[in-house]
Design a protein around this motif. Structure first.
Motif, PDB file in Angstrom:
ATOM      1  N   ASP B 130      42.060  61.901  47.611  1.00  0.00           N
ATOM      2  CA  ASP B 130      42.743  62.508  46.469  1.00  0.00           C
ATOM      3  C   ASP B 130      42.379  61.776  45.183  1.00  0.00           C
ATOM      4  O   ASP B 130      42.174  62.399  44.138  1.00  0.00           O
ATOM      5  N   ASP B 131      42.310  60.439  45.269  1.00  0.00           N
ATOM      6  CA  ASP B 131      41.933  59.656  44.088  1.00  0.00           C
ATOM      7  C   ASP B 131      40.564  60.086  43.577  1.00  0.00           C
ATOM      8  O   ASP B 131      40.370  60.310  42.379  1.00  0.00           O
ATOM      9  N   MET B 132      39.625  60.184  44.518  1.00  0.00           N
ATOM     10  CA  MET B 132      38.269  60.566  44.118  1.00  0.00           C
ATOM     11  C   MET B 132      38.269  61.953  43.490  1.00  0.00           C
ATOM     12  O   MET B 132      37.632  62.168  42.446  1.00  0.00           O
ATOM     13  N   ALA B 133      38.959  62.865  44.123  1.00  0.00           N
ATOM     14  CA  ALA B 133      38.987  64.240  43.609  1.00  0.00           C
ATOM     15  C   ALA B 133      39.582  64.260  42.202  1.00  0.00           C
ATOM     16  O   ALA B 133      39.089  64.971  41.312  1.00  0.00           O
ATOM     17  N   ARG B 134      40.611  63.458  41.998  1.00  0.00           N
ATOM     18  CA  ARG B 134      41.234  63.405  40.675  1.00  0.00           C
ATOM     19  C   ARG B 134      40.225  62.888  39.631  1.00  0.00           C
ATOM     20  O   ARG B 134      40.137  63.413  38.524  1.00  0.00           O
ATOM     21  N   CYS B 135      39.466  61.880  40.025  1.00  0.00           N
ATOM     22  CA  CYS B 135      38.448  61.364  39.105  1.00  0.00           C
ATOM     23  C   CYS B 135      37.417  62.430  38.762  1.00  0.00           C
ATOM     24  O   CYS B 135      37.002  62.565  37.602  1.00  0.00           O
ATOM     25  N   LEU B 136      37.028  63.188  39.768  1.00  0.00           N
ATOM     26  CA  LEU B 136      36.043  64.242  39.516  1.00  0.00           C
ATOM     27  C   LEU B 136      36.593  65.257  38.527  1.00  0.00           C
ATOM     28  O   LEU B 136      35.874  65.715  37.622  1.00  0.00           O
ATOM     29  N   GLU B 137      37.860  65.594  38.691  1.00  0.00           N
ATOM     30  CA  GLU B 137      38.469  66.555  37.761  1.00  0.00           C
ATOM     31  C   GLU B 137      38.509  65.996  36.345  1.00  0.00           C
ATOM     32  O   GLU B 137      38.284  66.721  35.371  1.00  0.00           O
ATOM     33  N   GLN B 138      38.781  64.700  36.264  1.00  0.00           N
ATOM     34  CA  GLN B 138      38.824  64.088  34.926  1.00  0.00           C
ATOM     35  C   GLN B 138      37.449  64.115  34.269  1.00  0.00           C
ATOM     36  O   GLN B 138      37.337  64.285  33.053  1.00  0.00           O
ATOM     37  N   ILE B 139      36.426  63.934  35.072  1.00  0.00           N
ATOM     38  CA  ILE B 139      35.078  64.026  34.508  1.00  0.00           C
ATOM     39  C   ILE B 139      34.845  65.446  34.001  1.00  0.00           C
ATOM     40  O   ILE B 139      34.349  65.650  32.882  1.00  0.00           O
ATOM     41  N   ASP B 140      35.218  66.416  34.827  1.00  0.00           N
ATOM     42  CA  ASP B 140      35.052  67.819  34.409  1.00  0.00           C
ATOM     43  C   ASP B 140      35.752  68.073  33.084  1.00  0.00           C
ATOM     44  O   ASP B 140      35.184  68.672  32.164  1.00  0.00           O
ATOM     45  N   ALA B 141      36.984  67.581  32.996  1.00  0.00           N
ATOM     46  CA  ALA B 141      37.756  67.808  31.778  1.00  0.00           C
ATOM     47  C   ALA B 141      37.073  67.157  30.579  1.00  0.00           C
ATOM     48  O   ALA B 141      36.982  67.748  29.496  1.00  0.00           O
ATOM     49  N   ALA B 142      36.578  65.953  30.792  1.00  0.00           N
ATOM     50  CA  ALA B 142      35.932  65.241  29.697  1.00  0.00           C
ATOM     51  C   ALA B 142      34.674  65.985  29.241  1.00  0.00           C
ATOM     52  O   ALA B 142      34.417  66.129  28.053  1.00  0.00           O
ATOM     53  N   VAL B 143      33.924  66.464  30.219  1.00  0.00           N
ATOM     54  CA  VAL B 143      32.685  67.172  29.879  1.00  0.00           C
ATOM     55  C   VAL B 143      33.009  68.443  29.102  1.00  0.00           C
ATOM     56  O   VAL B 143      32.353  68.770  28.105  1.00  0.00           O
ATOM     57  N   ARG B 144      34.046  69.161  29.562  1.00  0.00           N
ATOM     58  CA  ARG B 144      34.437  70.381  28.830  1.00  0.00           C
ATOM     59  C   ARG B 144      34.818  70.058  27.399  1.00  0.00           C
ATOM     60  O   ARG B 144      34.602  70.838  26.483  1.00  0.00           O
ATOM     61  N   ALA B 145      35.398  68.857  27.220  1.00  0.00           N
ATOM     62  CA  ALA B 145      35.807  68.451  25.873  1.00  0.00           C
ATOM     63  C   ALA B 145      34.626  67.933  25.055  1.00  0.00           C
ATOM     64  O   ALA B 145      34.812  67.484  23.930  1.00  0.00           O
ATOM     65  N   GLY B 146      33.450  67.976  25.659  1.00  0.00           N
ATOM     66  CA  GLY B 146      32.274  67.540  24.916  1.00  0.00           C
ATOM     67  C   GLY B 146      32.068  66.043  24.953  1.00  0.00           C
ATOM     68  O   GLY B 146      31.255  65.482  24.222  1.00  0.00           O
ATOM     69  N   ASP B 147      32.808  65.376  25.851  1.00  0.00           N
ATOM     70  CA  ASP B 147      32.693  63.921  25.942  1.00  0.00           C
ATOM     71  C   ASP B 147      31.639  63.542  26.977  1.00  0.00           C
ATOM     72  O   ASP B 147      31.326  64.314  27.880  1.00  0.00           O
ATOM     73  N   ALA B 148      31.112  62.323  26.830  1.00  0.00           N
ATOM     74  CA  ALA B 148      30.090  61.869  27.767  1.00  0.00           C
ATOM     75  C   ALA B 148      30.701  61.392  29.080  1.00  0.00           C
ATOM     76  O   ALA B 148      29.997  61.175  30.059  1.00  0.00           O
ATOM     77  N   ALA B 149      32.018  61.192  29.099  1.00  0.00           N
ATOM     78  CA  ALA B 149      32.752  60.896  30.333  1.00  0.00           C
ATOM     79  C   ALA B 149      32.282  59.609  31.001  1.00  0.00           C
ATOM     80  O   ALA B 149      32.292  59.502  32.231  1.00  0.00           O
ATOM     81  N   ILE B 150      31.895  58.654  30.215  1.00  0.00           N
ATOM     82  CA  ILE B 150      31.401  57.412  30.803  1.00  0.00           C
ATOM     83  C   ILE B 150      32.509  56.692  31.566  1.00  0.00           C
ATOM     84  O   ILE B 150      32.313  56.204  32.685  1.00  0.00           O
ATOM     85  N   GLU B 151      33.688  56.649  30.965  1.00  0.00           N
ATOM     86  CA  GLU B 151      34.800  55.951  31.608  1.00  0.00           C
ATOM     87  C   GLU B 151      35.219  56.630  32.908  1.00  0.00           C
ATOM     88  O   GLU B 151      35.388  55.977  33.934  1.00  0.00           O
ATOM     89  N   ALA B 152      35.367  57.944  32.851  1.00  0.00           N
ATOM     90  CA  ALA B 152      35.794  58.688  34.042  1.00  0.00           C
ATOM     91  C   ALA B 152      34.750  58.569  35.149  1.00  0.00           C
ATOM     92  O   ALA B 152      35.088  58.444  36.332  1.00  0.00           O
ATOM     93  N   ASP B 153      33.495  58.583  34.746  1.00  0.00           N
ATOM     94  CA  ASP B 153      32.405  58.406  35.707  1.00  0.00           C
ATOM     95  C   ASP B 153      32.560  57.056  36.411  1.00  0.00           C
ATOM     96  O   ASP B 153      32.521  56.964  37.648  1.00  0.00           O
TER      97      ASP B 153
END
Lengths: 245, 245
Positions: B130-153
């Motif tokens: 679940d933790d991993m899946a949550r991280c993946l979703e956060q990356i998706d959200a960051a990317v949609r927001a136009g962010d590079a998502a380095i932290e979430a990655d």
DNA sequence: TTTGCCATGTTATCAGACAAGATACATTTC
DNA sequence: GAAATGTATCTTGTCTGATAACATGGCAAA
């Protein structure tokens, strides 16, 4: 940094002059008041500025050198290191009291060495292969002499790391070596000479499998052989430690 | 009249007497030849034993104090620290100027993370998944927001390490992170937003491949996916850095 | 200009001394 | 006899002065 644990200092903790100077110069450097590669004041200047003897100055600089904050060049001066703030990776010996902790570190070693073997199979040249072969012979000689061959074993693994051309591999393996070697003396603790000989022959067979895969330039086989060797090593540590209890 | 340092070797070794003594005592302590809380020989004894002046002895002890290996008590002596810490593993930022050096560190990261993914596929439970899946979703959200998502990655990779139950994995990856993240800003340097989006979608696809293999409890597939991801990452760094020049 | 020597400054090491804290043992005191 | 105290002695902390090894820049010679 904690003072003597048995000592309760109610209000003032009297730092030695050396410690004060280390503190002073250390914060100056970390705050960037001295910039990387910049030269520090000479010993004479520091003596005058802080009103201390040369002994204190030199011990303070010695401490800063040990911290990696400064480097000295004889005849030239003391200089701020290029990267004064790099936080290192530490493994505290006292944490390795339990079998589990040692197995965890061994797994870290496995991770690195599996990749090392694979990359060595790609990058290796005749020179490096000769080094490895020489190490294997030294292990053989040591085993014949009734020795546990811990040092020669270590050198064999390092020789593989060198073959990758990536210096961080060897450095990291040396780092893990300093942590793990004190724990490895259980190997010498096998009482029955014949059992020890059988143990060492098995280890050496695994070594040769790794070597041959690297020699054959087969990274997949090399990784598999390294994995087999190191997983077997973890298993051996597990059982021996359990018996020791 | 200087004592000849060439007495034993024709080539003068560049280590100072102080450094030699630090090395000697440090290895003795780390090897357990001096046990924690045990008292070291007095300065006079060390002077006699190593044939050096008190200056050298005191500077060596000062270094060992800075390393946290010994503590001294005035009037009483020098003692091995309760938790003698090993020599840490350092990666100096300033060494990472060349592309090659960064690629070498990335290879070290690859080695560890491949094993991490494989072990996570064995040890994982629903909580960690679940933790991993949550991280993946956060990356998706960051990317949609136009962010590079380095932290979430970064967090996604750490969540995998946590799933292994081996704390050294996460600690080492965090260590490498502090070294590598400053270099990773090239990712944000892609000027074309559509190119960046394509880049991030590709990365995220690789992430999902790792996640699914771990979820399926398939260590071999997990290692392969992690290897593919990190080798692709090295390749991306190589090309981007080359373009940047 | 280039090369080699040398004066000077700096760190590395040695030697001896005194101060300050710690420890063990004898002495005193109860 | 036991506890408190004083003291001799050991050990680390600091100071001072000297010599050796190394680095650097300037100057003279080629």
């Amino acid at each position: 940094m904690a003072r003597s644990p048995t000592e309760f200092s109610p209000v003032t903790l009297p730092l030695s002059r050396t410690a004060q100077l280390v503190e002073h110069l250390g914060t100056d450097i970390r705050a960037g008041r001295y910039k990387p590669t910049e030269r520090l004041p000479t010993e004479q200047e520091l003596m005058a500025r802080f009103d201390v003897s040369r002994t204190v100055v030199r011990e303070a600089v010695a401490s800063l050198k040990a911290e990696g904050l400064v480097v000295t060049r004889q005849g030239s001066g003391a200089f701020v290191a290029q990267n004064p703030t790099g936080k290192p990776f530490r493994i505290v010996q006292d944490d390795l009291t339990s079998i589990t902790e040692v197995l965890n570190v061994l797994q870290l070693r496995l991770a690195v060495e599996v990749e090392v073997a694979g990359d060595a199979a790609i990058k290796r040249d005749q020179l490096r292969l000769d080094d490895m072969a020489r190490c294997l012979e030294q292990i053989d000689a040591a085993v014949r002499a009734g020795d546990a061959a811990i040092e020669a074993d270590y050198e064999f693994h390092l020789s593989i790391a060198r073959a990758t051309g990536n210096p961080y591999f060897e450095r990291f393996m040396r780092f893990l070596g300093t942590v793990l070697i004190p724990r490895q003396t259980v190997r010498a603790g096998i009482e029955d000479p014949r059992a020890q000989r059988a143990y060492l022959d098995q280890v050496q067979a695994e070594h040769r499998a790794i070597y041959q895969a690297i020699r054959d330039a087969d990274p997949i086989a090399a990784r598999a052989a390294a994995r087999a060797h190191l997983e077997a090593g973890r298993e051996r540590y597990r059982t021996i430690s359990r018996e020791a209890v």
